[in-house]
Design a protein around this motif. Structure first.
Motif, PDB file in Angstrom:
ATOM      1  N   ASP A 178       0.828  -1.421   0.323  1.00 51.59           N
ATOM      2  CA  ASP A 178       0.328  -0.152  -0.014  1.00 51.59           C
ATOM      3  C   ASP A 178       0.508   1.438  -0.116  1.00 51.59           C
ATOM      4  OD1 ASP A 178      -2.534  -0.847  -0.486  1.00 51.59           O
ATOM      5  OD2 ASP A 178      -2.903  -0.525   1.351  1.00 51.59           O
ATOM      6  N   SER A 221      -3.158  -4.855  -7.960  1.00 54.65           N
ATOM      7  CA  SER A 221      -4.276  -3.927  -7.740  1.00 54.65           C
ATOM      8  C   SER A 221      -3.853  -2.707  -7.515  1.00 54.65           C
ATOM      9  CB  SER A 221      -4.987  -5.123  -6.399  1.00 54.65           C
ATOM     10  OG  SER A 221      -5.659  -4.955  -6.141  1.00 54.65           O
ATOM     11  N   ALA A 242      -4.208   2.832  -2.313  1.00 55.47           N
ATOM     12  CA  ALA A 242      -5.296   3.905  -2.315  1.00 55.47           C
ATOM     13  C   ALA A 242      -4.452   5.126  -3.079  1.00 55.47           C
ATOM     14  CB  ALA A 242      -5.106   4.329  -0.960  1.00 55.47           C
ATOM     15  N   ASP A 252      -9.476  -5.739  -8.459  1.00 56.52           N
ATOM     16  CA  ASP A 252     -10.046  -5.833  -7.427  1.00 56.52           C
ATOM     17  C   ASP A 252      -9.938  -4.588  -7.279  1.00 56.52           C
ATOM     18  OD1 ASP A 252     -11.092  -6.634  -4.812  1.00 56.52           O
ATOM     19  OD2 ASP A 252      -8.709  -6.445  -4.196  1.00 56.52           O
ATOM     20  N   ARG A 253      -8.544  -3.650  -6.923  1.00 55.67           N
ATOM     21  CA  ARG A 253      -8.720  -2.104  -6.552  1.00 55.67           C
ATOM     22  C   ARG A 253      -8.037  -1.515  -7.962  1.00 55.67           C
ATOM     23  NH1 ARG A 253      -4.604  -0.868  -1.676  1.00 55.67           N
ATOM     24  NH2 ARG A 253      -6.056  -2.757  -0.017  1.00 55.67           N
ATOM     25  N   CYS A 268     -13.529  -6.970 -11.241  1.00 60.00           N
ATOM     26  CA  CYS A 268     -13.301  -6.732 -10.165  1.00 60.00           C
ATOM     27  C   CYS A 268     -14.832  -7.249  -9.941  1.00 60.00           C
ATOM     28  CB  CYS A 268     -12.869  -5.709 -10.570  1.00 60.00           C
ATOM     29  SG  CYS A 268     -14.117  -4.079 -10.936  1.00 60.00           S
ATOM     30  N   LEU A 289      -9.803   4.276  -2.236  1.00 56.60           N
ATOM     31  CA  LEU A 289      -9.791   3.508  -3.176  1.00 56.60           C
ATOM     32  C   LEU A 289     -11.241   3.552  -3.887  1.00 56.60           C
ATOM     33  CD1 LEU A 289      -8.268   0.812  -1.255  1.00 56.60           C
ATOM     34  CD2 LEU A 289      -7.587   1.452  -3.247  1.00 56.60           C
ATOM     35  N   ILE A 324     -13.512   1.276  -5.272  1.00 51.58           N
ATOM     36  CA  ILE A 324     -13.525  -0.565  -4.037  1.00 51.58           C
ATOM     37  C   ILE A 324     -14.955   0.092  -3.093  1.00 51.58           C
ATOM     38  CG2 ILE A 324     -11.995  -0.562  -3.045  1.00 51.58           C
ATOM     39  CD1 ILE A 324     -13.092  -3.979  -3.422  1.00 51.58           C
TER      40      ILE A 324
END
Length: 322
Positions: free
Chosen positions: A93, A116, A119, A141-142, A153, A184, A186
């Motif tokens: 991250d 992925s 943030a 996903d992200r 995703c 994010l 998501i």
């Protein structure tokens, strides 16, 4: 091998590759001698000649969660079926590590990248530049906002809507809903769909939406909510990470699940099964997402196509926590 069998190098090469122009007898002789001499092709030389590394880069925020573990395992299996290996990297991250990992993929001349995003990624221009250079990129996903990139995703609107409707079905009156990092996409999509579903239901209930960047922050949010006069009768967690933090505090509080407080999560399924009572959840399959992401990347590597978004549907799994 060529010298000992008195054959040309090209004949030896084709025999080792099972070329149909080479007789079965010749192929057998070549392979027997190759095995005896412990011959191994020089992968680096082959890669330089073909401009293919047969390696795919896969960048995840963390190795240490069950969703990514199952995703990596499924992606590796799918890649291997097509003759590719995975170079798996962890961004932690951290946008700087993410950028370094992208550079590493480029330097090792990988044939494609699955990623992925972190943030606060500042690699969007790098992503665009790599695509312009012809490096296939698939986000999973992200994923970034917008439609300029290929994405695979969960159907995040559907997942959050299903979660909110489950809460409405069980007639909860005071809901604490925990969502992930607000930067994010998501988290944004799930939070917006969850709130919209509750607001448009016409059913009277109170709810608090809290964004948490870690398991620890999720625990702190639950602890703060339990100290209020009007305590929540339900806790919703949009990920396994947040669920772990919430359950840790709920267990310490002595509240009985589901009699005194109920719990619902979005999960890969492993963590809910380890908790007593078993947590009811909306399933998000890391393994299936990994397979879809690899297959979309292979498709893109074979023939460049316009970016598209692939959404994986979810399902309700009834436990004993609601």
């Amino acid at each position: 091998i060529s010298e000992q069998l008195h054959m040309s190098i090209s004949t030896i090469s084709r025999a080792l590759k099972d070329h149909p122009d080479i007789s079965e007898n010749t192929r057998r002789k070549v392979k027997e001698l190759a095995a005896l001499m412990e011959y191994e092709p020089n992968a680096l030389a082959v890669n330089l000649r073909t401009s293919k590394s047969k390696v795919i880069g896969l960048i995840v925020p963390s190795f240490y969660n069950t969703f990514n573990e199952s995703l990596i395992a499924a992606a590796e299996n799918e890649a291997r079926k097509s003759g590719y290996s995975l170079m798996v990297l962890q961004s932690g991250d951290d946008p700087i590590r993410e950028a370094d990992n992208l550079k590493l993929c480029k330097n090792y001349r990988v044939d494609g990248v699955l990623i992925s995003v972190v943030a606060d990624s500042y690699s969007m221009e790098t992503f665009r530049r790599y695509q312009e250079m012809g490096l296939p990129l698939i986000f999973f996903d992200r994923v970034p906002d917008g439609d300029e990139f290929d994405t695979v995703c969960m159907a995040d609107d559907e997942v959050a809507t299903l979660a909110a409707n489950t809460i409405l079905k069980y007639q909860k009156k005071n809901v604490l809903a925990l969502f992930g990092n607000p930067e994010l996409s998501i988290s944004k999509k799930r939070k917006e769909a969850f709130k919209r579903t509750l607001d448009e239901s016409g059913i009277s209930l109170s709810y608090e939406l809290v964004c948490c960047k870690s398991s620890e922050e999720a625990g702190q949010a639950v602890e703060a909510a339990l100290q209020k006069a009007d305590k929540p009768d339900h806790v919703f967690c949009m990920s396994d990470e947040l669920l772990i933090g919430a359950i840790r505090v709920l267990n310490k509080s002595g509240l009985k699940i589901p009699d005194e407080i109920s719990v619902l999560a979005i999960s890969n399924g492993f963590i809910p099964g380890m908790i007593n009572p078993e947590i009811t959840y909306i399933e998000t399959s890391g393994a299936e997402l990994g397979r879809l992401a690899i297959n979309r990347l292979l498709e893109n590597m074979n023939e460049k196509t316009a970016p598209k978004s692939i959404l994986l549907p979810s399902r309700f799994v009834n436990g004993k926590s609601i």
